[in-house]
Design a protein around this motif. Structure first.
Motif, mmCIF file in Angstrom:
data_model
loop_
_atom_site.group_PDB
_atom_site.id
_atom_site.type_symbol
_atom_site.label_atom_id
_atom_site.label_comp_id
_atom_site.label_asym_id
_atom_site.label_seq_id
_atom_site.Cartn_x
_atom_site.Cartn_y
_atom_site.Cartn_z
ATOM 1 N N ASN A 155 -6.152 18.869 -3.664
ATOM 2 C CA ASN A 155 -4.819 18.427 -3.277
ATOM 3 C C ASN A 155 -5.038 17.364 -2.214
ATOM 4 O OD1 ASN A 155 -2.200 18.125 -2.459
ATOM 5 N ND2 ASN A 155 -2.043 20.117 -1.477
ATOM 6 N N ARG A 156 -5.087 16.089 -2.643
ATOM 7 C CA ARG A 156 -5.498 15.059 -1.701
ATOM 8 C C ARG A 156 -4.755 13.754 -1.919
ATOM 9 N NH1 ARG A 156 -10.673 14.597 -0.904
ATOM 10 N NH2 ARG A 156 -10.407 12.519 -0.051
ATOM 11 N N LEU A 157 -4.965 12.828 -0.983
ATOM 12 C CA LEU A 157 -4.306 11.533 -1.000
ATOM 13 C C LEU A 157 -5.081 10.526 -1.841
ATOM 14 C CD1 LEU A 157 -3.407 11.182 2.780
ATOM 15 C CD2 LEU A 157 -1.799 11.574 0.922
ATOM 16 N N TYR A 158 -4.319 9.728 -2.618
ATOM 17 C CA TYR A 158 -4.890 8.633 -3.385
ATOM 18 C C TYR A 158 -4.074 7.363 -3.152
ATOM 19 C CZ TYR A 158 -7.986 11.640 -6.145
ATOM 20 O OH TYR A 158 -8.977 12.511 -6.537
ATOM 21 N N LYS A 159 -4.751 6.235 -3.274
ATOM 22 C CA LYS A 159 -4.045 4.954 -3.236
ATOM 23 C C LYS A 159 -3.390 4.713 -4.588
ATOM 24 C CE LYS A 159 -7.509 2.959 -0.123
ATOM 25 N NZ LYS A 159 -8.572 1.928 0.017
ATOM 26 N N LEU A 160 -2.156 4.236 -4.573
ATOM 27 C CA LEU A 160 -1.498 3.868 -5.818
ATOM 28 C C LEU A 160 -2.103 2.542 -6.282
ATOM 29 C CD1 LEU A 160 0.811 4.808 -7.722
ATOM 30 C CD2 LEU A 160 2.295 3.213 -6.502
ATOM 31 N N GLN A 174 0.836 -1.200 0.000
ATOM 32 C CA GLN A 174 0.000 0.000 0.000
ATOM 33 C C GLN A 174 0.877 1.260 0.000
ATOM 34 O OE1 GLN A 174 -3.000 0.328 3.073
ATOM 35 N NE2 GLN A 174 -4.286 1.575 1.767
ATOM 36 N N VAL A 175 0.769 2.003 -1.107
ATOM 37 C CA VAL A 175 1.503 3.246 -1.277
ATOM 38 C C VAL A 175 0.490 4.362 -1.503
ATOM 39 C CG1 VAL A 175 3.149 4.491 -2.729
ATOM 40 C CG2 VAL A 175 3.534 2.071 -2.207
ATOM 41 N N LEU A 176 0.694 5.494 -0.867
ATOM 42 C CA LEU A 176 -0.179 6.643 -1.017
ATOM 43 C C LEU A 176 0.545 7.734 -1.788
ATOM 44 C CD1 LEU A 176 -1.618 6.971 2.607
ATOM 45 C CD2 LEU A 176 -2.458 5.573 0.716
#
Length: 374
Positions: free
Chosen positions: A236-241, A225-227
């Motif tokens: 401007n937000r976090l997503y899962k790779l 799991q990489v963000l």
């Protein structure tokens, strides 16, 4: 505040937000003068804050128990910004280079080859005398692993914004942008790399076609799991790779997105996620989440239980340590609605958040402009 697309040949200015956005004026610093007072034993596991007040810069320790403060470092305004701390070392960014301050003997070392350096997300390896930073080399970015005991560079990697996994086994970073041509059409793509600190293997996890988006940060919270923090014109937000097998990917799965009422006919609200902090074991993370033009509240993600906690409190610069979340808030509106129009903080108080009960405890006010230090 809307995220803006930034010249891709320059280091993302959004990454600097986490360093000290509220006191950027002190980047005009020059000849450092260091004064160090050893931190008393009573300040076990304190919270550290960088404080700028009336032209004086200080690094202070604050007891999370009784709010008593201890002076760790101070000097004139003409100096660098404390960026990361490891036991008895503090990494500083000045207008000229990076410096290491040894709190044991008050001595300062200038790290060689750092005139174009930026520390970004990283800092120290826990059990080795290694500090990690990024620097510009011609028109490309590289990440350097530097042994500060031997005063020697031991590794250079292509890319910037390195982040060391909580287990200290891997490092992830954003690679340099390249031109790619397919079927006669050119595009710009950015790789995301993983470097093994155990085997020295460098692997490309994914490629991202940039276009109207920009990668500002990357985080590894587990082996699979990489963000990635993504900036567009609207958010401007976090997503899962979505893949770690070297494929070309698109971001479609936000990381614990803002909960939206499925019955609502209102458009989905874009929210920024900034000031990200991980617990030392990587099991809990916290950030400030805010809608465009609004105040931001503190959000906590428990990765063990896969649960999101939306606090009721307006604040910034959360730090996860001692099993709690500490953050800075203005007592005038810390308990007011996060949907209020944005306004600057006039006063800062350090708070402890019990995120499971959604309660806060006021620890102590801190004068001047402040940011908590990881």
């Amino acid at each position: 505040m809307q995220a803006k697309i930034i010249n891709k040949n320059k280091f993302p200015s959004l990454a600097a937000f986490r360093i000290f956005c509220s006191v950027l004026l002190i980047l005009l610093l020059q000849d450092p003068i260091f004064s160090v007072t050893p931190t008393p034993v009573a300040f076990m596991n304190p919270v550290y804050a960088v404080q700028e007040d009336k032209g004086i810069l200080r690094l202070i320790s604050v007891s999370s128990i009784n709010g008593k403060t201890g002076l760790v470092y101070t000097g004139t305004q003409e100096k660098g910004i404390p960026v990361f701390r490891k036991q008895n070392y503090i990494l500083f960014k000045t207008s000229k280079d990076l410096n290491l301050l040894n709190l044991t003997n008050s001595k300062v070392k200038t790290i060689k080859g750092t005139s174009d350096a930026f520390p970004g997300n990283t800092g120290f390896l826990k059990d080795k005398s290694v500090v990690i930073f990024s620097r510009k080399n011609s028109d490309r970015w590289e990440t350097v692993l530097y042994d500060y005991d031997r005063e020697k560079e031991i590794k250079s990697l292509p890319g910037y914004q390195p982040y060391v996994s909580p287990d200290q086994k891997n490092l992830v970073l954003i690679g340099n942008e390249v031109k790619y041509s397919e079927h006669g059409e050119e595009s710009l793509r950015v790789p995301i790399h993983k470097y093994s600190l155990e085997t020295s293997e460098l692997k490309t996890l994914a490629w991202v076609e940039t276009g109207k988006l920009q990668l500002t940060d990357v985080y590894m919270i587990s082996d699979d799991q990489v963000l990635v923090r993504v900036a567009t014109e609207n958010e401007n937000r976090l997503y899962k790779l979505p893949s770690t097998t070297g494929e070309l990917v698109k971001f479609t799965a936000p990381f614990y997105p803002f909960p939206v009422d499925p019955q609502s006919k209102l458009p989905k609200e874009n929210r920024e996620q900034v000031n990200i902090s991980f617990s030392p074991d990587g099991k809990v993370l916290s950030f400030t989440e805010r809608a465009d033009g609004k105040l931001g509240n503190i959000v906590v993600i428990d990765l063990r239980t896969k649960q999101r906690y939306d606090s009721s409190f307006v604040g910034c610069f959360p730090v996860v340590k001692n099993g709690s979340v500490y953050f800075l808030g203005d007592p005038e509106f810390v308990k007011q609605s996060k949907n209020q129009e944005y306004r600057p903080y006039n006063n800062y108080t350090l708070y402890e958040l019990d995120y499971k009960k959604d309660k806060i405890r006021s620890i102590t006010p801190i004068s001047g402009k402040v940011e908590l230090l990881e």
